[in-house]
Design a protein around this motif. Structure first.
Motif, PDB file in Angstrom:
ATOM      1  N   ASP A  65      49.601  18.152   3.685  1.00 20.78           N
ATOM      2  CA  ASP A  65      50.058  17.287   4.881  1.00 20.78           C
ATOM      3  C   ASP A  65      51.119  16.598   3.207  1.00 20.78           C
ATOM      4  O   ASP A  65      51.232  15.507   3.073  1.00 20.78           O
ATOM      5  CB  ASP A  65      49.317  16.565   5.142  1.00 20.78           C
ATOM      6  N   GLN A  94      54.322  13.557   5.675  1.00 18.26           N
ATOM      7  CA  GLN A  94      55.618  13.945   6.432  1.00 18.26           C
ATOM      8  C   GLN A  94      56.829  11.890   6.082  1.00 18.26           C
ATOM      9  O   GLN A  94      56.359  11.527   5.268  1.00 18.26           O
ATOM     10  CB  GLN A  94      54.119  12.476   7.508  1.00 18.26           C
ATOM     11  N   TYR A 139      57.714  17.613  15.341  1.00 26.64           N
ATOM     12  CA  TYR A 139      58.800  16.777  15.134  1.00 26.64           C
ATOM     13  C   TYR A 139      58.327  16.346  16.388  1.00 26.64           C
ATOM     14  O   TYR A 139      57.908  16.276  17.678  1.00 26.64           O
ATOM     15  CB  TYR A 139      59.832  17.185  15.436  1.00 26.64           C
ATOM     16  N   SER A 156      49.746  27.068   8.836  1.00 30.90           N
ATOM     17  CA  SER A 156      51.038  25.772   8.911  1.00 30.90           C
ATOM     18  C   SER A 156      50.844  25.144  10.195  1.00 30.90           C
ATOM     19  O   SER A 156      50.593  25.651  11.235  1.00 30.90           O
ATOM     20  CB  SER A 156      51.572  26.621   8.132  1.00 30.90           C
ATOM     21  N   SER A 157      51.540  23.841  10.087  1.00 30.20           N
ATOM     22  CA  SER A 157      52.545  23.050  11.411  1.00 30.20           C
ATOM     23  C   SER A 157      53.983  22.476  11.203  1.00 30.20           C
ATOM     24  O   SER A 157      53.022  21.961   9.645  1.00 30.20           O
ATOM     25  CB  SER A 157      51.050  22.595  12.248  1.00 30.20           C
ATOM     26  N   LEU A 158      54.361  22.250  12.221  1.00 31.69           N
ATOM     27  CA  LEU A 158      55.091  22.328  11.030  1.00 31.69           C
ATOM     28  C   LEU A 158      55.419  21.225  12.413  1.00 31.69           C
ATOM     29  O   LEU A 158      55.378  21.890  13.822  1.00 31.69           O
ATOM     30  CB  LEU A 158      57.092  22.647  10.811  1.00 31.69           C
ATOM     31  N   SER A 183      56.797  15.849  10.403  1.00 31.47           N
ATOM     32  CA  SER A 183      55.786  16.261   9.811  1.00 31.47           C
ATOM     33  C   SER A 183      55.025  17.786   9.144  1.00 31.47           C
ATOM     34  O   SER A 183      55.368  18.216  10.102  1.00 31.47           O
ATOM     35  CB  SER A 183      54.226  15.906   9.908  1.00 31.47           C
ATOM     36  N   TRP A 184      54.244  17.982   8.162  1.00 32.08           N
ATOM     37  CA  TRP A 184      54.499  19.662   7.578  1.00 32.08           C
ATOM     38  C   TRP A 184      53.208  19.357   7.200  1.00 32.08           C
ATOM     39  O   TRP A 184      52.592  18.991   6.697  1.00 32.08           O
ATOM     40  CB  TRP A 184      54.925  20.046   6.453  1.00 32.08           C
ATOM     41  N   ASN A 185      52.285  20.467   7.844  1.00 31.98           N
ATOM     42  CA  ASN A 185      50.643  20.465   7.171  1.00 31.98           C
ATOM     43  C   ASN A 185      50.793  22.042   6.544  1.00 31.98           C
ATOM     44  O   ASN A 185      50.824  23.036   7.152  1.00 31.98           O
ATOM     45  CB  ASN A 185      50.312  19.918   7.985  1.00 31.98           C
TER      46      ASN A 185
END
Length: 984
Positions: free
Chosen positions: A367, A369, A283, A279-281, A352-354
């Motif tokens: 995803d 956003q 900004y 996962s990734s976040l 955004s978050w993935n």
């Protein structure tokens, strides 16, 4: 001829480089291992991206952390084959030059979509893409340009897709940090420098819950430049001293603009992975603040009052070359002298978050956003005026020559000869936001032909609101020579009106190459002091009204946010589904792979607007033409617009060898209308031409027309496109590529007339002819791209660090304009079908030019770069050139003539339809830039960068029946940057 010489040079250098390439032996497996860094490593990485991509793509990769090869994203993009940038601050305003460039066109088309890390990104500018000059280049790890779509890519890019990439924590093996600082010196801004700073820190850790990474990247930069400009007014039909018909401008003018901008950026990223999950976040925030101050003098007399000296000379078409202008009134040629202050602030925020799950053959990615953008602007102008006794022009040189005697200069330097002329203000603010969600699923096949199948869904909810002042640009006279209600002009020599001005001397104008007179301008504080300063200035008009015994209406400032004509409120939702199959035949003599897919997208938009109807037609009994009765109204209305598109795509690659490959691509693409074109405000009017005799009114003609600030029923522009490429990768940083492309365009949006229906009181539908944007043209853009790069490693000694990059683009285009009056497309020689098409240049200045090309498209462009990488030294000498391009028709300042010439002394007295819409062109332009960096240690690097080394003058043209005439010339000088960076 000039552009063909430049093209020949470009192709000649490419051929010489190719010959050198042929003499370079390919690397063998026994070659010594070389660690490639800096510029060469960036080129190698970009080449690998292009070679291995499923689609046709070109890339630029940062040389190091925070080090793209140019000072702005727009300047970076122009180095890519097929990409050109605009050099004006805004479309529709060719009077203001942009040093760092503005809009981007790909393969001659401005239908460009922008992404950040594969997600939507945009500015609140009434359009759908980023202002690339707003984005800090220091935050970018690379830039990718996709020139043909695949089904999994988000729709919206006919010209191409620009994806800005940032770094992620897992891009580094562990701890990484870097800082840099630089200072920029601008030649025309003597003694002033502008600072920039950037810094990145990143790390990753093993934890009980998985591996975690964090990254923070910050950037701040300032830029201070000056632009000097000459400008010539449009040429009008008048008579010379002997009564012969000729063409002459009503004057020539000069100006200088001081530009200052601040650009800030902040980017943060968190990453996590464990087993099958990751996962990734992220900004991202960019802030842009621009301010410019301008001092400009410009002609504002009636062109038909201009008289030419007997010694005037003209070209073969009767256009003025040299001569002295005077005004028939005897009072002098009326000029305005304005101080203008413009401020714009904008920012874009992306969160955004993935989440990804990968197990066996399955990969599922979701995803989410949210992006928010806003901007606001205040544009304020205060002007004095002067009646110049005469103006002597010499328009035969590379730039206009204005000749002034000592007496003329003394006259212009005397404040007593000036009067308070006018004020003008404009305000706007915009905001836009979008929430987007998508989920993609991929299944990998264990199959000799099938690679994987991908399918997914994407939903978006977007809104955009722009509020403008009313009037949009509120021009208001303080005192003008044509105002009969005042006793005299508000001259500065009158103690009641004196003060608050300064004598601007235009020092070092055009980098010292030209001397122009000093001019008395209002102090900048008056432009900055709106609205109180405006109110004070307009009391001068009230004083002079009362002095003549009149009562005049007080000045009224522009209202902001109170009139529906100034509000554009849009909402839009989209739903997209796609399926894509990747395949390949590896066992063929010439392996083939590729993808085929289909994307379906539905768009539902709502424009929240207003419709206004008014009538001045008689309401009582009449004879002649019957007048439909429609009650005047002003009402809010919502307009819904829905459409769906099916977008197939095919991408094929054939590998003739390990180094030679060919691609074929076919696809359908779309580009939605800009939100500024979708505004739902329509003003309708009904007027009648009547004559009354013996108490009976007869209607001789009836006009039912209107204007639309936008058109909420617009459809997207669509394209069916083909691409064919040849790509030869003969070395890690050596390649030669060629591409052919053809884009067939439909539903191009132009400003034109269309029909609007209202129902009268009898229930009948009444047709109104409205002028506004419609899907009124079709056309094509087709051409060729050539690109070559190589380092000459086999040269002896220090010469082995030499390299070269060269690319060339040719684009041919056509635009056929639709005439709704005749239900046919405009053709060059068919004057009947050209009716009502002069808005777009089919009939311009009374002469049929045929169809103009697509806007912002240059037929030819190229880049040439000499590279050097050896040991601690990395350097580049880069030249970028593009041929002339159409900026627009009837853009700011280039509408010639009046509806009717009412001056009895004029040679065209009583003549109607003498107003024309002039096409304005950007002339061919080339700029030479350079950089050199030296690694003092493995961690410390010092560099110098220089822009516009040859101090090139940017020129604009205006197209008239007299040919391509010079409109404006801009000089910005050179810029030099000193930069120091440290890697931890």
């Amino acid at each position: 001829m000039k552009q063909f010489k430049k093209t020949a040079i470009a192709l000649g250098l490419a051929q010489m480089a190719s010959m050198a390439m042929a003499q370079t032996a390919p690397a063998t497996d026994n070659s010594a291992t070389v660690i490639v860094t800096g510029q060469r490593a960036a080129l190698q990485s970009a080449q690998k991206i292009k070679q291995n991509s499923d689609e046709i793509v070109d890339s630029i990769v940062a040389d190091d952390i925070g080090k793209l090869p140019d000072r702005s994203v727009t300047e970076v993009l122009q180095r890519i084959v097929g990409v050109t940038i605009d050099r004006t601050m805004a479309k529709g305003d060719p009077e203001h030059f942009s040093v760092e460039g503005s809009g981007v066109s790909i393969r001659g088309l401005s239908y460009v979509r922008s992404e950040l890390n594969g997600r939507d990104s945009f500015s609140a500018n009434g359009g759908r893409s980023l202002n690339f000059e707003d984005v800090p280049p220091e935050l970018m790890a690379g830039v990718d340009i996709y020139k043909n779509p695949s089904a999994e890519q988000v729709e919206g890019a006919i010209g191409g897709l620009v994806n800005l990439r940032t770094a992620m924590p897992f891009d580094y093996k562990g701890f990484k940090a870097a800082i840099s600082a630089d200072r920029t010196w601008s030649e025309l801004k003597k003694g002033k420098t502008s600072p920039s700073y950037s810094g990145l820190v990143s790390n990753r850790w093993k934890t009980p819950v998985g591996e975690v990474g964090a990254l923070l990247d910050l950037a701040y930069s300032e830029s201070a430049t000056r632009t000097d400009a000459f400008q010539v007014e449009p040429y009008y039909p008048i008579k010379d001293a002997n009564g012969n018909p000729v063409f002459a401008p009503k004057g020539a003018q000069w100006r200088t603009l001081e530009f200052n901008r601040k650009r800030e950026g902040a980017y943060g990223a968190l990453q996590w992975k464990k087993d099958d999950w990751s996962s990734s976040l992220t900004y991202f925030k960019s802030k842009y603040q621009m301010k410019w101050d301008e001092q400009a003098i410009f002609a504002q007399s009636s062109p038909y009052n201009i008289r030419l000296s007997p010694d005037s000379t003209f070209n073969s078409r009767g256009a003025l070359l040299t001569g002295t202008l005077t005004d028939s009134s005897g009072a002098g040629i009326n000029f305005g002298d304005d101080t203008r202050n413009a401020n714009r602030k904008s920012d874009t925020t992306d969160l955004s978050w993935n989440l990804r799950w990968r197990h066996d053959s399955w990969t599922v990615t979701t995803d989410l956003q949210h992006i928010k953008a806003k901007t606001n602007d205040l544009d304020s102008t205060v002007a004095t005026g002067v009646q110049m006794p005469k103006e002597q022009l010499d328009l035969t040189g590379s730039v206009p020559k204005l000749i002034f005697s000592d007496a003329d200069r003394a006259y212009l330097a005397n404040p007593n000869n000036y009067y308070w002329a006018f004020t003008m203000e404009h305000l706007d603010r915009s905001k836009a936001d979008e929430t987007a969600w998508k989920t993609d699923v991929k299944y990998d096949f264990d199959h000799p032909v099938l690679r994987d199948v991908r399918f997914g869904v994407r939903l978006t909810d977007r809104s955009a609101t722009t509020v403008r002042s009313n009037p949009d640009y509120n021009w208001a006279a303080i005192t003008q020579p044509w105002q009969g209600e005042i006793s005299h002009l508000a001259y500065l020599g009158d103690p009641r009106f004196a003060g608050n001005t300064n004598l601007h001397s235009f020092n070092n104008f055009f980098n010292g190459g030209v001397s122009v007179p000093s001019v008395v301008f209002p102090n900048a504080a008056l432009a900055q002091g709106y609205p109180n300063s405006y109110a004070q200035l307009h009391t001068y008009h009230d004083i002079l009204c009362a002095e003549k015994g009149n009562t005049c209406s007080p000045w009224t400032p522009a209202t902001f946010g109170t009139d529906p004509a100034g509000t554009n409120d849009q909402s839009e939702k989209t739903k997209a589904l796609y399926g894509q199959l990747r395949f390949g035949w590896d066992n063929l003599k010439y392996p083939v792979d590729g993808n085929i897919g289909l994307r379906y997208v539905q768009t539902n938009s709502t424009a929240h607007g207003y419709t206004v109807f008014s009538s001045t037609a008689p309401t009582g009994p009449t004879q002649g033409i019957q007048i439909p009765v429609i009650a005047p109204f002003s009402k809010a209305q919502d307009f819904d617009n829905s459409y769906h598109n099916v977008l197939p795509s095919l991408n094929l690659r054939l590998k003739a060898s390990d180094t030679l490959q060919f691609r074929f691509a076919a696809a359908s693409a779309l580009s939605r209308p800009d939100f500024s074109d979708l505004q739902a405000y329509t003003s309708l009017s009904q007027t009648a031409d009547t004559v009354t005799s013996n108490g009976v009114t007869t209607v001789r003609s009836l006009n039912q027309s209107g204007t639309g600030d936008g058109n909420p029923n617009l459809r997207p522009t669509t394209s069916k496109q083909l691409d064919l490429t040849m790509e030869w990768y003969f070395a890690p940083t050596g390649s030669f590529t060629a591409a052919l492309f053809n884009k067939q365009l439909k539903d191009i949006i132009i400003k034109q007339v269309y029909n609007y229906q209202l129902t009268d009181t009898s229930g009948k539908s009444q047709n109104f002819t409205v002028t506004g944007p419609i899907n009124g043209a079709k056309g094509y853009a087709r051409g060729v791209e050539l690109a070559f790069q190589q380092y000459f490693d086999k040269l002896p000694g220090l010469l082995s660090g030499l390299g070269v990059q060269a690319n060339y683009t040719f684009v041919d285009s056509k635009r056929d304009l639709y005439n709704p009056v005749y239900s046919k497309y405009c053709t060059g020689g068919d004057t009947a079908s050209n009716v009502n098409l002069n808005l777009n240049g089919c009939d311009t200045n009374g002469t049929t030019f045929g169809n103009l090309p697509l806007e912002n498209l240059s037929r030819q462009s190229y880049n040439l770069a000499l590279l050097y990488d050896k040991g601690p030294v990395s350097a580049r000498l880069a030249y970028n050139w593009r041929s002339k391009s159409l900026q627009g028709v009837n853009v700011n300042g280039t509408k010639g003539g009046d509806a009717t010439d009412s001056n009895p002394a004029s040679p065209t007295f009583g003549q109607t339809n003498v107003a024309w819409a002039l096409p304005t062109w950007s002339d061919s332009y080339g700029q030479l830039d350079a950089s050199v960096f030296y690694k003092i240690t493995e961690k410390v690097q010092f560099g110098l960068e220089a822009q516009n080394l040859t101090d090139t003058t940017y020129k604009q043209l205006m197209q008239q029946s007299t040919g391509m005439m010079g409109r404006a010339w801009f000089k910005t000088g050179r810029r030099v940057v000193a930069k120091l960076s440290y890697d931890f």
